[in-house]
Design a protein around this motif. Structure first.
Motif, mmCIF file in Angstrom:
data_model
loop_
_atom_site.group_PDB
_atom_site.id
_atom_site.type_symbol
_atom_site.label_atom_id
_atom_site.label_comp_id
_atom_site.label_asym_id
_atom_site.label_seq_id
_atom_site.Cartn_x
_atom_site.Cartn_y
_atom_site.Cartn_z
ATOM 1 N N ARG A 170 7.410 27.292 25.200
ATOM 2 C CA ARG A 170 6.519 27.120 24.042
ATOM 3 C C ARG A 170 7.219 27.552 22.757
ATOM 4 N NH1 ARG A 170 1.834 30.027 26.664
ATOM 5 N NH2 ARG A 170 1.047 28.435 28.057
ATOM 6 N N ALA A 171 7.952 28.664 22.851
ATOM 7 C CA ALA A 171 8.649 29.167 21.663
ATOM 8 C C ALA A 171 9.697 28.153 21.210
ATOM 9 C CB ALA A 171 9.312 30.504 21.983
ATOM 10 N N SER A 174 7.969 25.295 19.598
ATOM 11 C CA SER A 174 7.437 25.658 18.276
ATOM 12 C C SER A 174 8.577 25.689 17.252
ATOM 13 C CB SER A 174 6.704 27.001 18.325
ATOM 14 O OG SER A 174 7.618 28.064 18.506
ATOM 15 N N ASN A 178 8.302 23.491 13.897
ATOM 16 C CA ASN A 178 8.198 24.113 12.573
ATOM 17 C C ASN A 178 8.705 25.564 12.656
ATOM 18 O OD1 ASN A 178 7.282 25.384 10.203
ATOM 19 N ND2 ASN A 178 5.559 23.970 10.022
ATOM 20 N N THR A 180 9.177 27.864 10.527
ATOM 21 C CA THR A 180 8.442 28.885 9.771
ATOM 22 C C THR A 180 7.198 29.325 10.543
ATOM 23 O OG1 THR A 180 9.201 27.902 7.723
ATOM 24 C CG2 THR A 180 7.358 29.405 7.546
ATOM 25 N N VAL A 181 6.477 28.357 11.087
ATOM 26 C CA VAL A 181 5.283 28.706 11.868
ATOM 27 C C VAL A 181 5.693 29.521 13.088
ATOM 28 C CG1 VAL A 181 3.402 27.774 13.276
ATOM 29 C CG2 VAL A 181 3.871 26.785 11.039
ATOM 30 N N ALA A 182 6.806 29.131 13.725
ATOM 31 C CA ALA A 182 7.289 29.885 14.889
ATOM 32 C C ALA A 182 7.551 31.340 14.495
ATOM 33 C CB ALA A 182 8.551 29.237 15.445
ATOM 34 N N LEU A 183 8.219 31.507 13.364
ATOM 35 C CA LEU A 183 8.608 32.839 12.898
ATOM 36 C C LEU A 183 7.379 33.703 12.597
ATOM 37 C CD1 LEU A 183 11.345 34.160 12.303
ATOM 38 C CD2 LEU A 183 11.187 33.314 9.981
ATOM 39 N N ILE A 184 6.424 33.159 11.841
ATOM 40 C CA ILE A 184 5.250 33.975 11.482
ATOM 41 C C ILE A 184 4.309 34.169 12.669
ATOM 42 C CG2 ILE A 184 5.303 33.436 9.009
ATOM 43 C CD1 ILE A 184 3.043 31.436 9.512
ATOM 44 N N SER A 185 4.538 33.385 13.733
ATOM 45 C CA SER A 185 3.737 33.598 14.943
ATOM 46 C C SER A 185 4.353 34.686 15.816
ATOM 47 C CB SER A 185 3.640 32.300 15.746
ATOM 48 O OG SER A 185 3.017 31.306 14.978
ATOM 49 N N GLY A 186 5.468 35.249 15.378
ATOM 50 C CA GLY A 186 6.077 36.344 16.132
ATOM 51 C C GLY A 186 7.227 35.912 17.018
ATOM 52 N N VAL A 187 7.599 34.630 16.947
ATOM 53 C CA VAL A 187 8.717 34.160 17.772
ATOM 54 C C VAL A 187 10.025 34.653 17.152
ATOM 55 C CG1 VAL A 187 9.969 32.104 18.559
ATOM 56 C CG2 VAL A 187 7.468 32.118 18.560
ATOM 57 N N ASN A 188 10.836 35.292 17.974
ATOM 58 C CA ASN A 188 12.143 35.742 17.510
ATOM 59 C C ASN A 188 13.063 34.521 17.482
ATOM 60 O OD1 ASN A 188 14.721 36.798 17.207
ATOM 61 N ND2 ASN A 188 14.213 38.671 18.309
#
Lengths: 294, 237
Positions: A170-171, A174, A178, A180-188
């Motif tokens: 999923r990461a 994501s 996108n 940016t969305v991945a990053l702000i969702s907590g994905v490293n």
């Protein structure tokens, strides 16, 4: 020129085998180029190194087929990790041209390193399978060729399952959709990028290992395959893994039919004609459709 | 809860925020208002870790967090709902919601509970949970963006113009949702151009002008929006 339809099943089988090799190397490039946007012209050398890693496993260590593939996967994972950290990560966020030129440099470096180390003579990977072809109807096929198709199916199915049902998958998706969305969702994003690069390297290496049981390996083995992989990724649509699978198989089949019915010298041209045509008609690629609301 | 002290930030050599000082108190909904180009979105991006400050410090619950990447900010409990209703268009609505819980992915039961809570807060998302997020309407995307952020169990929610480009009816729905979240005690920092929405919801209003907080005041029954115009137009003290 051969026009006999009796040979059609044989051509299709040959195409399926070649296409299976294309699928693995192109799915790997989809991860690296289509998702991470790294234009890696050294991807063909990853394929070539996989072939030599298989020579190491099968010839030098005397391992059977599956442990040899495991050796290839481990070697290529370590190699991918080092390349991402040392070559591509420092160039991240800068002008993409830097990474393109670095990948060209890496390609030349790896080819010459292997030329210096093992020489220019083609080497075969010993599969350990019984020699000779199996006849199924009008089709003759060796165990190595069946293994290429089977291994591709298993590896690709496993990858699709990981992408759909695991947090890492999923990461990764994501990140593809996108960052940016991945990053702000907590994905490293850094870690996931590294994992993505490593998986891409392993897939290229496995493709090289499997194909080297039939076509042998030499330092310049990856030169043409990298172009084919780029064709597949662009025709499929950037980042589309399912698209790369379908287009990879299709390219293998089309090339085989063209070689069989129109002449072997046309085999390597057809892919380039297809990519020009597709880019003119559908620049986002065949499966690059985004489900964006207008 | 959040202390932002003398922060300078921008893009390359272009500084947008200058000596930004901002405090957000626990359980409070604060709003930053300002005209286009005043630095509102940059302020939120800096707090969210998408823009790295070149000067100053940011603390959350006394812990210094400036310079951390955005994923680490989310782990620390500060989550951004970005402008533009950004979603993962090719992934399903449910996958979009779940990705918000990425940093606590081992907490299976907690994630299942939170998913149920998000679905009860946004029933339309439950109905469309298997649809690709890219086919949702603007309002649904905004709800999805909010739902995704809530899955991270934020201590502080950063909202970048949640009413932008939405129909008045949908803006009303979003306001109701934010009011509901405020009732639960969630701390929020809202950036808005929609002054009436911000004044209706926020307990403290900050006016941002040319990258600096030009004015801050608590909201109350005697709050007069007419003087906000002066700050917008640049004549306020």
């Amino acid at each position: 020129m051969v026009s006999d339809l009796v040979l059609l099943p044989q051509f299709l089988t040959n195409g399926l085998v070649i296409g299976s090799g294309y699928v693995l190397v192109a799915v790997g490039l989809t991860l690296i180029f289509g998702i991470l946007h790294i234009v890696n012209f050294a991807h063909g050398e990853f394929y070539m190194l996989g072939g030599f890693a298989a020579v190491l496993g099968s010839q030098l260590l005397g391992l059977p087929a599956l442990p040899t593939l495991l050796v290839v996967a481990v070697v290529m994972a370590a190699f991918g990790l080092v390349v991402e950290r040392v070559v591509f990560r420092p160039l991240g966020g800068k002008d993409p041209t830097n990474a393109i030129i670095a990948s060209f440099g890496l390609s030349v470096l790896l080819q010459n390193l292997m030329l210096k180390t093992v020489g220019a003579e083609p080497m075969a990977v010993k599969s350990g399978f019984a020699p000779g072809a199996i006849q199924i109807g009008n089709v003759f096929i060796t165990a190595e060729r069946i293994a290429i198709v089977a291994a591709m199916a298993v590896i690709v199915a496993a990858l699709l399952l990981v992408l759909r049902y695991t947090w890492t998958g999923r990461a990764l998706r994501s990140l593809s959709e996108n960052p940016t969305v991945a990053l702000i969702s907590g994905v490293n994003v850094r870690r996931v990028s590294l994992i993505t690069f490593v998986i891409g390297s392993v897939l290229a290496g496995l493709s090289g290992a499997l194909m080297s049981t039939v076509f042998m390996v030499q330092p310049n083995s990856g030169a043409l395959i990298v172009m084919k992989a780029f064709i597949i990724v662009v025709v499929a649509g950037m980042g589309s893994i399912e698209g790369a699978i379908i287009v990879g198989l299709a390219l293998g089949l089309i090339e085989s039919l063209v070689a069989g019915y129109m002449g072997n010298e046309l085999r390597d041209i057809v892919g380039f004609l297809i990519v020009i045509l597709v880019l003119a008609v559908r620049p986002q690629g065949l499966f690059g459709l985004k489900t964006e609301r207008s | 809860m959040l202390e932002c002290t003398n922060v300078d930030a921008g893009y390359g050599k272009v500084m947008i925020l200058h000596d930004l000082n901002l405090t957000v108190r626990q359980g409070q909904l604060s709003a930053i208002l300002g005209s286009n180009g005043s630095g509102k979105s940059t302020a939120l991006k800096t707090l969210a870790g998408l823009v790295t400050p070149v000067k100053g410090q940011i603390t959350l619950d006394g812990k210094r967090i400036d310079g951390l990447p955005a994923n680490a900010m989310t782990e620390h409990g500060m989550c951004l709902v970005p402008q533009g209703k950004e979603v993962l268009a090719g992934m399903s609505v449910e996958e979009n919601i779940l990705i918000g819980a990425f940093h606590r992915r081992k907490d299976k039961s907690g994630i299942a509970e939170d998913l149920d809570r998000v679905y009860s807060q946004f029933p339309r998302l439950k109905v469309r949970r298997k649809a690709a997020a890219g086919v949702l309407s603007g309002g649904e995307r905004q709800m999805l963006s909010l739902g995704r952020a809530l899955m991270s169990r934020p201590k502080l929610l950063l909202l970048d113009e949640p009413s932008a480009a939405l129909a008045p009816k949908v803006v009303g729905e979003i306001s109701d949702i934010l009011r509901g979240l405020r009732e639960t005690g969630l701390t929020m920092l809202l950036v808005e151009q929609n002054v009436s929405m911000a004044v209706e919801l926020a307990e403290e209003i900050h006016i941002l002008r040319e990258g600096r907080i030009a004015h801050s005041r608590l909201n109350g029954p005697d709050f007069d929006t007419s003087d906000l115009k002066a700050y917008y137009l640049g004549s306020g003290a």
